[in-house]
Scaffold this active site. Sequence first.
Site, PDB file in Angstrom:
ATOM      1  N   ASN A   1     -97.362 -25.473 105.706  1.00 18.93           N
ATOM      2  CA  ASN A   1     -96.725 -24.778 106.676  1.00 18.93           C
ATOM      3  C   ASN A   1     -96.014 -23.773 106.137  1.00 18.93           C
ATOM      4  O   ASN A   1     -95.104 -23.027 106.738  1.00 18.93           O
ATOM      5  CB  ASN A   1     -96.210 -25.363 107.793  1.00 18.93           C
ATOM      6  CG  ASN A   1     -95.186 -26.413 107.386  1.00 18.93           C
ATOM      7  OD1 ASN A   1     -94.655 -26.229 106.386  1.00 18.93           O
ATOM      8  ND2 ASN A   1     -94.854 -27.473 108.359  1.00 18.93           N
ATOM      9  N   ASP A   2     -95.941 -23.757 104.486  1.00 18.19           N
ATOM     10  CA  ASP A   2     -95.022 -22.794 103.905  1.00 18.19           C
ATOM     11  C   ASP A   2     -95.344 -21.459 104.420  1.00 18.19           C
ATOM     12  O   ASP A   2     -94.520 -20.569 104.708  1.00 18.19           O
ATOM     13  CB  ASP A   2     -95.139 -23.194 102.431  1.00 18.19           C
ATOM     14  CG  ASP A   2     -94.495 -24.394 101.953  1.00 18.19           C
ATOM     15  OD1 ASP A   2     -94.287 -25.077 102.886  1.00 18.19           O
ATOM     16  OD2 ASP A   2     -94.604 -24.697 100.956  1.00 18.19           O
TER      17      ASP A   2
ATOM     18  N   GLY B   1     -89.478 -23.270 102.112  1.00 18.20           N
ATOM     19  CA  GLY B   1     -90.545 -24.259 102.607  1.00 18.20           C
ATOM     20  C   GLY B   1     -90.150 -25.660 102.970  1.00 18.20           C
ATOM     21  O   GLY B   1     -90.842 -26.384 103.237  1.00 18.20           O
TER      22      GLY B   1
ATOM     23  N   ASP C   1     -88.785 -28.283 105.623  1.00 18.53           N
ATOM     24  CA  ASP C   1     -89.425 -28.671 106.949  1.00 18.53           C
ATOM     25  C   ASP C   1     -88.795 -29.805 107.687  1.00 18.53           C
ATOM     26  O   ASP C   1     -88.179 -30.538 106.915  1.00 18.53           O
ATOM     27  CB  ASP C   1     -90.968 -28.622 107.081  1.00 18.53           C
ATOM     28  CG  ASP C   1     -91.518 -29.377 106.003  1.00 18.53           C
ATOM     29  OD1 ASP C   1     -90.948 -30.606 105.721  1.00 18.53           O
ATOM     30  OD2 ASP C   1     -92.467 -29.160 105.172  1.00 18.53           O
TER      31      ASP C   1
ATOM     32  N   ASP D   1     -73.374 -21.439 117.914  1.00 20.97           N
ATOM     33  CA  ASP D   1     -72.826 -20.431 116.849  1.00 20.97           C
ATOM     34  C   ASP D   1     -71.954 -19.326 117.497  1.00 20.97           C
ATOM     35  O   ASP D   1     -72.137 -19.166 118.549  1.00 20.97           O
ATOM     36  CB  ASP D   1     -74.078 -19.789 116.246  1.00 20.97           C
ATOM     37  CG  ASP D   1     -73.905 -18.972 115.175  1.00 20.97           C
ATOM     38  OD1 ASP D   1     -73.319 -19.361 114.037  1.00 20.97           O
ATOM     39  OD2 ASP D   1     -74.293 -17.676 115.252  1.00 20.97           O
TER      40      ASP D   1
ATOM     41  N   GLU E   1     -68.776 -22.886 117.148  1.00 18.85           N
ATOM     42  CA  GLU E   1     -68.077 -22.500 116.098  1.00 18.85           C
ATOM     43  C   GLU E   1     -66.975 -21.319 116.319  1.00 18.85           C
ATOM     44  O   GLU E   1     -67.303 -20.399 116.869  1.00 18.85           O
ATOM     45  CB  GLU E   1     -69.138 -21.843 115.413  1.00 18.85           C
ATOM     46  CG  GLU E   1     -68.802 -21.068 113.713  1.00 18.85           C
ATOM     47  CD  GLU E   1     -69.641 -20.028 113.456  1.00 18.85           C
ATOM     48  OE1 GLU E   1     -69.754 -19.846 112.011  1.00 18.85           O
ATOM     49  OE2 GLU E   1     -70.293 -19.498 114.021  1.00 18.85           O
TER      50      GLU E   1
END
Length: 615
Positions: free
Chosen positions: A145-146, A165, A167, A333, A362
Site C-alpha cells: 500500500n506504499d 511507507g 502503516d 490539533d 494542543e
Amino acid sequence: MKLRITIIAALMAMLGSTAIAQSIRIQHVEPQNWWVGFKNPTLQLMIHAKDIAKTSVTVDYPGVTLEQTIAVQNPNYLFLDLNIASNTAAGTVPIKFMLKNKVVATLQYELKARAEGSAERIGFSSQDAMMLVMPDRFVNADPSNDDVPSMLEKSDRNAPYGRHGGDLAGIAQHLDYFTDLGMTALWLNPIQENNMPQSSYHGYAITDYSNVDARFGTNADFKALVEKCHEKGLKVIMDMVFNHCGSNHWWMHDLPCASWLNQSQENHDISNFRLSTQGDPHVAQVDLDRATRAWFDHSMPDMNLTNPLVCNYFIQNSMWWVEEFGLDGIRQDTYPYPDKHAMTMWNVRINDEYPNFNMVGETWISSTAKVSYWQKDAHNADGYNSELKTIMDFPLRDAICAAFNENVGWDTGLQRLYDVLADDYHYANTNNLLVFAENHDCGRFLHTMQGDVRKQKMATAFLAAVRGIPQLYIGSEVLMDGDGAQHSEIRKDFPGGWAGDELNFFTARPEREDDMYQYTAKVFNFRKTCEAIHNGTLLHYLPQNNLYVLFRQTEKENVMLILNATEEARVFDAKHYAEGLRGMTKGQDIISDQNINVESLSIPAMSAMLIKLIE
C-alpha cells in the site's frame, strides 16, 4: 463502507412520446452510518449530490422522524435533521429523494446498536503513560500500500518530506514494544486521508474526514488495530483537526457555501499565530481575527466553525470515530485557533455522551497563565469555560528543555522546574495536564541537550514522577536525535521499521540505545502501578545548588525523586527534607534496584534517583 446507496431511475419530463430518464447519483453521505441510543436524539446528515437541494425528502422508519431539511448556497448539498427516538430499533432507514412526485434516489441508511458499555468507556488519565507515534515513519509492514493509484503522492523514502511507507500494520506488529516500555496509551498522528500533491505524510492536511488514508490501510485495519491495542492493555488516542482541512479535500472542489471557510480560496491571509490574543481583555479585533480566522497555511483552508453546519459536522465526525472504532481519547490539533465557543460545544456534546472520556487540546503557549485559560473550569476573567478536560503543558516542556542545559542561577537550572510547578494554582486540575519534553513539532530532546544522555535520563525520570499525564515521542527511548529547525530531522524513520535497515532497534539495539530503553522501561513500568504518582499530592523543595527533590504522596505511598544536575556527587540532607520523608528513612531506588538509607545517601553526579520509601 457499510453505506448502501440505491439509485432509482425516474421519469422526469415528457416531451411528446419521448421519455427523458434522469436520476441523482449521491456522491457523499456523512456520517456514513449512525447508532441508536445516544442521549442527543438529533442526527444531521450531509448529502452531496448534483442538484440534491431541488428534491423533497421522505423518511419511513419507526422511531425516526425527519425534523427539517436545510438547503445552502450550493444546490448540490442538502442537510437532513433526523430525530431518532430512544426506543428506535437498529436497522436500515430508507431515505427517499423526490422530484415532481417521482423517486430519483433512495439512500439506505444504517442505524447500528451501540456496543455494550460504550457510553461508560474510560478515557486516558494520569494513570496512563502515552507514546506518540507518527505512522508514516514507524514501520512499513505492508509495502503493497506504499503507492495507491488514487493517491497523488507516491512513496519515496529518500525524500525528507515525502511518504516513506509506514502503516497501521506496522504499529500492530510491534505493540509489545510499547507495553514492555511501560506505555499504556498510543497517540497516533492523524490517520485520515491526506490526498495532497506533496508533504502530507504527517496527516494534518485532511482530505476526507471519514476514511483512513489508503497508504496506512483501511478503516477495517484501524478498527482491528484498536481492538488489538485493547487486548494488550493499550488505549488509543486519535489525532483530530477541526481548524483546517487540506486544500484538496473533496468539498474544496464544490464548497457547500462561502461561509464554510474563513476567507476565500482566492483571497486569504495566513494566521499571525498569536494565541495571546485569545482571552486578552484589550485585544484589537483585527489581531484576534488574524489569529483565529486566517488560514494556517496556503494548503490548509481555515474552517469556519461559527457556521452551525460546520460545527455540527465536526462534532458528529468525532462521535462517529469514537463509536465506530472504540477510541479511548482524542487529541485535538491547534486547539485555540478555531472558534472557541464552537469548541466548547464540541466538548459538551462529547462529554455528555461519554462522561468518562478524555480529550486533550494542543495549546502551544509558553505562559502558564495563558495556557490555563483553555482548561475546563479555569477561573477566567471573561467567564469563558472551554469544558476541555486536558491541555498540553508547553510551559513545563520549555522549562525541561532549559533546566538541564543551564548553569545554576536565581531563576535558571532546575529552578525552572520548581517555578513552573509553583504556577500550578492557575490550573483547575493538574492531573489533566499532558507533560512532555518533545513531540513531532519540537526538536529532539537529546539534540537540545547536545547529546548528553545523562540529561535525557534525568528528564525521563522527571516526566515519570511529575503530576499529569506523561507523553513520550517514539524514539525518545532509544536516543533518536534531530534539530527542531527541520521537521525532517525530528521525524526520521524508526530504525528497523523497513526491510533492509542497517540497524534494527526492535531486535538488536546498540548498547547506548538499549541502556536508554531499559532505563525508560524501568521508571515507566514502576509508574504503571504507583498510585502516589497517579493521583497523589506533590510536594517539592527549592533546588539547592541544582539539587531538586520532590515527593508524590498518598496516605499509603511515598515516592521521592531526586535530581542532581551538577558534575559532583551530592550528600542528601535528610533533616532538611523531613516534611516529605514523613519519618521514613529506608526505601528502594527504582532505577538502580538498590535498597537505600536516606540518612547516608549520596546522589551521583548528573543523575536521578526515584525512590519508593518503605519505612
